[in-house]
Design a protein around this motif. Sequence first.
Motif, PDB file in Angstrom:
ATOM      1  N   ASP A  60      25.296  14.153  24.797  1.00 57.62           N
ATOM      2  CA  ASP A  60      26.203  13.168  25.403  1.00 57.62           C
ATOM      3  C   ASP A  60      25.438  12.165  26.256  1.00 57.62           C
ATOM      4  O   ASP A  60      25.732  10.963  26.232  1.00 57.62           O
ATOM      5  N   ARG A  61      24.465  12.625  27.022  1.00 53.21           N
ATOM      6  CA  ARG A  61      23.678  11.716  27.868  1.00 53.21           C
ATOM      7  C   ARG A  61      22.848  10.747  27.031  1.00 53.21           C
ATOM      8  O   ARG A  61      22.777   9.552  27.340  1.00 53.21           O
ATOM      9  N   ILE A  62      22.233  11.255  25.986  1.00 55.76           N
ATOM     10  CA  ILE A  62      21.431  10.382  25.117  1.00 55.76           C
ATOM     11  C   ILE A  62      22.332   9.350  24.436  1.00 55.76           C
ATOM     12  O   ILE A  62      22.008   8.157  24.394  1.00 55.76           O
ATOM     13  N   THR A  63      23.469   9.803  23.918  1.00 59.05           N
ATOM     14  CA  THR A  63      24.404   8.889  23.262  1.00 59.05           C
ATOM     15  C   THR A  63      24.912   7.834  24.238  1.00 59.05           C
ATOM     16  O   THR A  63      24.985   6.641  23.904  1.00 59.05           O
ATOM     17  N   GLY A  64      25.252   8.246  25.456  1.00 58.32           N
ATOM     18  CA  GLY A  64      25.712   7.301  26.468  1.00 58.32           C
ATOM     19  C   GLY A  64      24.651   6.276  26.816  1.00 58.32           C
ATOM     20  O   GLY A  64      24.947   5.085  26.952  1.00 58.32           O
ATOM     21  N   ALA A  65      23.402   6.736  26.966  1.00 58.20           N
ATOM     22  CA  ALA A  65      22.315   5.808  27.286  1.00 58.20           C
ATOM     23  C   ALA A  65      22.105   4.796  26.172  1.00 58.20           C
ATOM     24  O   ALA A  65      21.895   3.601  26.423  1.00 58.20           O
ATOM     25  N   VAL A  66      22.189   5.255  24.924  1.00 60.34           N
ATOM     26  CA  VAL A  66      22.027   4.341  23.787  1.00 60.34           C
ATOM     27  C   VAL A  66      23.150   3.321  23.761  1.00 60.34           C
ATOM     28  O   VAL A  66      22.912   2.111  23.570  1.00 60.34           O
ATOM     29  N   LEU A  67      24.387   3.756  23.975  1.00 61.42           N
ATOM     30  CA  LEU A  67      25.523   2.827  23.972  1.00 61.42           C
ATOM     31  C   LEU A  67      25.437   1.833  25.128  1.00 61.42           C
ATOM     32  O   LEU A  67      25.741   0.647  24.949  1.00 61.42           O
ATOM     33  N   ILE A  68      25.019   2.286  26.308  1.00 56.50           N
ATOM     34  CA  ILE A  68      24.839   1.367  27.436  1.00 56.50           C
ATOM     35  C   ILE A  68      23.739   0.363  27.118  1.00 56.50           C
ATOM     36  O   ILE A  68      23.866  -0.831  27.412  1.00 56.50           O
ATOM     37  N   GLY A  69      22.659   0.838  26.501  1.00 59.57           N
ATOM     38  CA  GLY A  69      21.575  -0.074  26.104  1.00 59.57           C
ATOM     39  C   GLY A  69      22.042  -1.134  25.115  1.00 59.57           C
ATOM     40  O   GLY A  69      21.711  -2.316  25.252  1.00 59.57           O
ATOM     41  N   PHE A  70      22.811  -0.721  24.112  1.00 58.65           N
ATOM     42  CA  PHE A  70      23.350  -1.693  23.153  1.00 58.65           C
ATOM     43  C   PHE A  70      24.267  -2.690  23.846  1.00 58.65           C
ATOM     44  O   PHE A  70      24.225  -3.891  23.578  1.00 58.65           O
ATOM     45  N   GLY A  71      25.116  -2.195  24.748  1.00 62.35           N
ATOM     46  CA  GLY A  71      26.027  -3.081  25.480  1.00 62.35           C
ATOM     47  C   GLY A  71      25.278  -4.061  26.358  1.00 62.35           C
ATOM     48  O   GLY A  71      25.620  -5.244  26.426  1.00 62.35           O
ATOM     49  N   ALA A  72      24.238  -3.584  27.054  1.00 62.15           N
ATOM     50  CA  ALA A  72      23.434  -4.467  27.912  1.00 62.15           C
ATOM     51  C   ALA A  72      22.723  -5.526  27.078  1.00 62.15           C
ATOM     52  O   ALA A  72      22.668  -6.698  27.458  1.00 62.15           O
TER      53      ALA A  72
END
Length: 79
Positions: A60-72
């Motif tokens: 979940d943490r890795i997935t969240g970080a990837v999604l935040i990175g894509f959003g940023a």
Amino acid sequence: MFYVATIPQFIPAGMSPLAMGLLLAAVHGVMAMCWFTLIIIGTGFASKWLRSPRSISIIDRITGAVLIGFGARLALEPH
């Protein structure tokens, strides 16, 4: 489309295009079945680890970080 685009270039001269095309498609199908069988067996062995609360938290943490990175990246991209 895959077979129409790739298989004709592997048919030797003098061979029946239909027979050789079917043979190459069958080989591709058998290879795909073997690959997916390995994936299914591998996930069967990994299922205990994947279901543990610790690994779920890590995933979940890795997935969240990837999604935040894509959003940023999308937010900072010039329009």
